[in-house]
Design a protein around this motif. Structure first.
Motif, PDB file in Angstrom:
ATOM      1  N   ARG A  11       0.836  -1.208   0.000  1.00  8.18           N
ATOM      2  CA  ARG A  11       0.000   0.000   0.000  1.00  8.18           C
ATOM      3  C   ARG A  11       0.867   1.252   0.000  1.00  8.18           C
ATOM      4  O   ARG A  11       0.545   2.241  -0.667  1.00  8.18           O
ATOM      5  CB  ARG A  11      -0.946  -0.017   1.207  1.00  8.18           C
ATOM      6  N   GLN A  12       1.953   1.232   0.770  1.00 12.17           N
ATOM      7  CA  GLN A  12       2.842   2.402   0.785  1.00 12.17           C
ATOM      8  C   GLN A  12       3.485   2.618  -0.583  1.00 12.17           C
ATOM      9  O   GLN A  12       3.677   3.746  -1.026  1.00 12.17           O
ATOM     10  CB  GLN A  12       3.922   2.241   1.862  1.00 12.17           C
ATOM     11  N   GLN A  13       3.807   1.533  -1.269  1.00 15.12           N
ATOM     12  CA  GLN A  13       4.407   1.647  -2.595  1.00 15.12           C
ATOM     13  C   GLN A  13       3.444   2.266  -3.604  1.00 15.12           C
ATOM     14  O   GLN A  13       3.863   2.802  -4.623  1.00 15.12           O
ATOM     15  CB  GLN A  13       4.864   0.263  -3.066  1.00 15.12           C
ATOM     16  N   MET A  14       2.159   2.204  -3.326  1.00 11.72           N
ATOM     17  CA  MET A  14       1.161   2.763  -4.238  1.00 11.72           C
ATOM     18  C   MET A  14       0.787   4.209  -3.929  1.00 11.72           C
ATOM     19  O   MET A  14       0.094   4.848  -4.727  1.00 11.72           O
ATOM     20  CB  MET A  14      -0.115   1.919  -4.204  1.00 11.72           C
ATOM     21  N   ARG A  15       1.199   4.744  -2.796  1.00 13.76           N
ATOM     22  CA  ARG A  15       0.756   6.095  -2.414  1.00 13.76           C
ATOM     23  C   ARG A  15       1.122   7.136  -3.466  1.00 13.76           C
ATOM     24  O   ARG A  15       0.318   8.003  -3.791  1.00 13.76           O
ATOM     25  CB  ARG A  15       1.344   6.500  -1.058  1.00 13.76           C
ATOM     26  N   HIS A  16       2.338   7.081  -3.980  1.00 11.74           N
ATOM     27  CA  HIS A  16       2.743   8.081  -4.963  1.00 11.74           C
ATOM     28  C   HIS A  16       2.059   7.882  -6.301  1.00 11.74           C
ATOM     29  O   HIS A  16       1.467   8.837  -6.836  1.00 11.74           O
ATOM     30  CB  HIS A  16       4.267   8.089  -5.119  1.00 11.74           C
ATOM     31  N   PRO A  17       2.095   6.679  -6.901  1.00 12.79           N
ATOM     32  CA  PRO A  17       1.429   6.541  -8.197  1.00 12.79           C
ATOM     33  C   PRO A  17      -0.068   6.779  -8.150  1.00 12.79           C
ATOM     34  O   PRO A  17      -0.662   7.172  -9.158  1.00 12.79           O
ATOM     35  CB  PRO A  17       1.764   5.101  -8.619  1.00 12.79           C
ATOM     36  N   GLU A  18      -0.716   6.572  -7.009  1.00 10.90           N
ATOM     37  CA  GLU A  18      -2.150   6.833  -6.945  1.00 10.90           C
ATOM     38  C   GLU A  18      -2.458   8.288  -6.605  1.00 10.90           C
ATOM     39  O   GLU A  18      -3.619   8.691  -6.555  1.00 10.90           O
ATOM     40  CB  GLU A  18      -2.834   5.898  -5.944  1.00 10.90           C
ATOM     41  N   GLY A  19      -1.411   9.099  -6.387  1.00 18.72           N
ATOM     42  CA  GLY A  19      -1.609  10.530  -6.200  1.00 18.72           C
ATOM     43  C   GLY A  19      -1.860  10.977  -4.786  1.00 18.72           C
ATOM     44  O   GLY A  19      -2.312  12.111  -4.559  1.00 18.72           O
ATOM     45  N   ALA A  20      -1.541  10.127  -3.797  1.00 17.13           N
ATOM     46  CA  ALA A  20      -1.769  10.505  -2.404  1.00 17.13           C
ATOM     47  C   ALA A  20      -0.634  11.362  -1.849  1.00 17.13           C
ATOM     48  O   ALA A  20      -0.859  12.264  -1.044  1.00 17.13           O
ATOM     49  CB  ALA A  20      -1.934   9.256  -1.542  1.00 17.13           C
ATOM     50  N   GLY A  21       0.589  11.075  -2.266  1.00 19.84           N
ATOM     51  CA  GLY A  21       1.737  11.797  -1.736  1.00 19.84           C
ATOM     52  C   GLY A  21       2.969  10.916  -1.755  1.00 19.84           C
ATOM     53  O   GLY A  21       3.083   9.996  -2.565  1.00 19.84           O
ATOM     54  N   PHE A  22       3.879  11.172  -0.815  1.00 16.52           N
ATOM     55  CA  PHE A  22       5.149  10.455  -0.745  1.00 16.52           C
ATOM     56  C   PHE A  22       5.210   9.641   0.547  1.00 16.52           C
ATOM     57  O   PHE A  22       5.093  10.196   1.640  1.00 16.52           O
ATOM     58  CB  PHE A  22       6.327  11.434  -0.775  1.00 16.52           C
ATOM     59  N   SER A  23       5.387   8.356   0.408  1.00 12.68           N
ATOM     60  CA  SER A  23       5.526   7.459   1.549  1.00 12.68           C
ATOM     61  C   SER A  23       6.966   6.967   1.597  1.00 12.68           C
ATOM     62  O   SER A  23       7.427   6.290   0.677  1.00 12.68           O
ATOM     63  CB  SER A  23       4.556   6.276   1.407  1.00 12.68           C
TER      64      SER A  23
END
Length: 248
Positions: free
Chosen positions: A121-133
């Motif tokens: 889930r953390q790896q997806m935060r950036h590509p899904e547009g949530a931010g930087f994890s």
């Protein structure tokens, strides 16, 4: 017996999950095992879903969503790097703190399967547009000792929020303040971002101190602002304002 006490944490990671496979321990094909962001462009997530390429500004009316940094942010003893599968041990230690499950998507006393699902889930935060994890790693050996995030839901308004957590075994050594200062330095490289906010419960003295040590200024108390553990709780608001690249 899984137990612990929370300290050195301001806010949990963004708790949104990727629909259709966020808890599938064996399904590692959707994300790169090295922890690097997936390639740009729409990519499949779970069953029949796609994640838009926010880095190209799709569907955004404000600033273009920033790309992943070409070079990992570093400061003093620490490095902020992508969350990787090897960080499941760090996630499992974080999960022994009962407050973690209340403020994010990592289950209390997580199994290895649950920890790896959290990593994905953390790896997806950036590509899904949530931010930087980011994983908070020791520069000397690159081992992860915690997690932090810069969440950009309000980037169009020039605002962001941040969260951070250090594993229990590495607390009270100044790592949280150092990591937050480094995360804030990185925040000022994001075009259009002018404010980073923290929301901290008043009882969390260690985290209040962390914010202040990193240069954040207390702005007040937000009454019943955040749902935690099934109840709306008051949150102390801290902020850093972009001026000369430092917290105000």
């Amino acid at each position: 017996m899984c137990s612990g006490s929370w300290s050195e944490a301001a806010a949990g990671e963004d708790s949104r999950t990727v629909e259709g496979g966020s808890e599938l321990c064996a399904d590692a094909t959707l994300l790169r095992e090295d922890g690097l962001p997936p390639p740009r462009g729409d990519r499949a997530v779970g069953r029949g879903h796609t994640v838009p390429d926010h880095s190209q500004g799709v569907g955004m009316t404000g600033p273009v969503f920033p790309p992943w940094p070409a070079t990992s942010p570093v400061r003093g003893r620490l490095r902020l790097r992508p969350v990787e599968m090897r960080d499941s041990a760090m996630a499992r230690e974080l999960s022994t703190d009962p407050y973690v499950s209340l403020t994010g998507s990592l289950p209390s006393c997580a199994t290895e399967c649950e920890a790896k699902a959290w990593v994905r889930r953390q790896q997806m935060r950036h590509p899904e547009g949530a931010g930087f994890s980011f994983a908070i790693a020791i520069r000397a050996d690159d081992g992860a000792i915690g997690h932090c995030g810069l969440w950009l839901k309000e980037l169009g308004e020039g605002r962001a929020t941040a969260g951070y957590a250090i594993v229990p075994s590495r607390r009270n050594q100044g790592f949280a303040s150092e990591a937050l200062a480094l995360l804030t330095e990185f925040a000022w490289t994001v075009p259009g971002l002018r404010r980073v906010a923290l929301h901290i419960e008043s009882w969390n003295v260690a985290s209040l101190r962390t914010a202040e040590n990193a240069g954040y200024v207390r702005e007040g108390v937000l009454a019943r602002h955040q749902m935690i553990g099934g109840e709306h709780r008051d949150m102390v608001l801290y902020a850093a304002i972009r001026q000369t690249g430092l917290a105000r």
